[in-house]
Motif scaffolding. Structure first.
Motif, PDB file in Angstrom:
ATOM      1  N   GLU A 277      10.889  -6.731   9.152  1.00 20.01           N
ATOM      2  CA  GLU A 277       9.587  -7.373   8.949  1.00 20.01           C
ATOM      3  C   GLU A 277       9.571  -8.254   7.707  1.00 20.01           C
ATOM      4  O   GLU A 277      10.334  -8.051   6.770  1.00 20.01           O
ATOM      5  CB  GLU A 277       8.483  -6.319   8.842  1.00 20.01           C
ATOM      6  CG  GLU A 277       8.674  -5.361   7.688  1.00 20.01           C
ATOM      7  CD  GLU A 277       7.602  -4.289   7.625  1.00 20.01           C
ATOM      8  OE1 GLU A 277       6.554  -4.448   8.279  1.00 20.01           O
ATOM      9  OE2 GLU A 277       7.806  -3.294   6.909  1.00 20.01           O
TER      10      GLU A 277
ATOM     11  N   LYS B 216       7.032  -9.214   4.681  1.00 21.13           N
ATOM     12  CA  LYS B 216       5.831  -8.672   4.039  1.00 21.13           C
ATOM     13  C   LYS B 216       5.340  -9.655   2.998  1.00 21.13           C
ATOM     14  O   LYS B 216       6.146 -10.221   2.253  1.00 21.13           O
ATOM     15  CB  LYS B 216       6.128  -7.373   3.280  1.00 21.13           C
ATOM     16  CG  LYS B 216       6.499  -6.203   4.121  1.00 21.13           C
ATOM     17  CD  LYS B 216       6.733  -4.988   3.206  1.00 21.13           C
ATOM     18  CE  LYS B 216       7.848  -4.166   3.754  1.00 21.13           C
ATOM     19  NZ  LYS B 216       8.181  -3.005   2.933  1.00 21.13           N
TER      20      LYS B 216
ATOM     21  N   TYR C 104      -0.743  -5.304   1.575  1.00 18.24           N
ATOM     22  CA  TYR C 104       0.399  -5.873   2.300  1.00 18.24           C
ATOM     23  C   TYR C 104      -0.057  -6.533   3.586  1.00 18.24           C
ATOM     24  O   TYR C 104      -0.876  -5.961   4.315  1.00 18.24           O
ATOM     25  CB  TYR C 104       1.367  -4.773   2.757  1.00 18.24           C
ATOM     26  CG  TYR C 104       1.870  -3.841   1.699  1.00 18.24           C
ATOM     27  CD1 TYR C 104       3.087  -4.086   1.082  1.00 18.24           C
ATOM     28  CD2 TYR C 104       1.151  -2.706   1.347  1.00 18.24           C
ATOM     29  CE1 TYR C 104       3.570  -3.219   0.119  1.00 18.24           C
ATOM     30  CE2 TYR C 104       1.629  -1.835   0.391  1.00 18.24           C
ATOM     31  CZ  TYR C 104       2.835  -2.098  -0.224  1.00 18.24           C
ATOM     32  OH  TYR C 104       3.312  -1.248  -1.170  1.00 18.24           O
TER      33      TYR C 104
ATOM     34  N   ASN D 265       1.883  -7.326   6.918  1.00 24.30           N
ATOM     35  CA  ASN D 265       3.169  -6.971   7.549  1.00 24.30           C
ATOM     36  C   ASN D 265       3.301  -7.684   8.882  1.00 24.30           C
ATOM     37  O   ASN D 265       2.412  -7.601   9.727  1.00 24.30           O
ATOM     38  CB  ASN D 265       3.246  -5.459   7.807  1.00 24.30           C
ATOM     39  CG  ASN D 265       3.209  -4.648   6.527  1.00 24.30           C
ATOM     40  OD1 ASN D 265       2.248  -4.718   5.784  1.00 24.30           O
ATOM     41  ND2 ASN D 265       4.249  -3.891   6.279  1.00 24.30           N
TER      42      ASN D 265
END
Ligand SMILES: Cc1cn([C@H]2C[C@H](O)[C@@H](COP(=O)(O)OP(=O)(O)O[C@H]3O[C@@H](C)C(=O)[C@@H](O)[C@H]3O)O2)c(=O)[nH]c1=O
Length: 189
Positions: A74, A76, A136, A138
């Motif tokens: 991912e 972020k 965050y 994501n």
């Protein structure tokens, strides 16, 4: 360049600092936290699938160093909305010129900067004040089966944490140190 939301490359290729323009008036301030088109223009596909936050009450606490393995790797975008922290990225891309190198910098509620953590990087931070609120964006769903991590005190990586490290979770503090067989996060491009 988009002046409201501008990207500055970090020493680890593919990672960026975002500088957020602050619109202040008598009520307070406004700033743009995400900007899909600006990110795409810079080659970053960070379309959020989840938005997470954490609160860390005790100065010196370290969370990390976390990543997700493919196919759940991912991007972020990490923001600090209260307090101050030392944010750390580690390049775990096996073919990268900066494999196993780290970058750290301070983020705070007043820095009006955030960091883009690319796929193939581990991420963590140390609270430099009490009551650090982290947020965050994501790009991938949370995938506990594909979660990975490095011990924040790993001597091979040797992150220079600004304060004595306290408060590690059992999961983070219990991770074995890497050895010469560690081959990073093999990203399929
Ligand atoms: C990360 C995450 C955790 N959880 C759960 C698992 C666990 O029960 C609880 C706390 O999880 P953790 O101990 O992993 O929380 P934390 O150590 O704060 O995890 C975070 O650390 C920083 C450094 C990051 O970069 C983040 O992406 C995330 O990994 O929340 C979710 O449900 N969804 C999530 O996306």
């Amino acid at each position: 360049m988009n002046q409201d939301f501008s990207l500055e490359p970090l020493p680890l290729a593919g990672a960026f600092r975002i500088r957020h323009k602050v619109f202040a008036d008598q009520r307070g301030m406004f700033k743009r936290i995400g900007c899909h088109q600006t990110l795409l223009d810079a080659g970053v596909d960070a379309q959020p699938r989840q938005v997470n936050c954490s609160m860390t009450p005790v100065k010196g606490t370290v969370r990390g160093m976390h990543y997700q393995m493919p196919p759940a790797a991912e991007v972020k975008i990490v923001n600090c909305f209260h307090g101050e922290l030392f944010d750390v990225l580690i390049d775990l891309r096996p073919n990268s010129a900066t494999f196993l190198q780290w970058h750290g910098e301070r983020l705070s509620a007043d820095s009006h900067t955030s960091l883009i953590v690319p796929k193939g990087f581990a991420h963590g931070f140390q609270a430099l004040s009490d009551n650090v609120l982290m947020m965050y964006l994501n790009s991938t769903d949370y995938s506990p089966d594909l979660e990975g991590g490095l011990n924040p005190l790993d001597p091979t990586i040797n992150v220079k944490w600004p304060l004595p490290v306290v408060g590690l979770s059992a999961k983070d503090g219990g991770r074995e140190f890497i050895d010469s067989h560690f081959d990073g996060i093999p990203l399929v491009t």
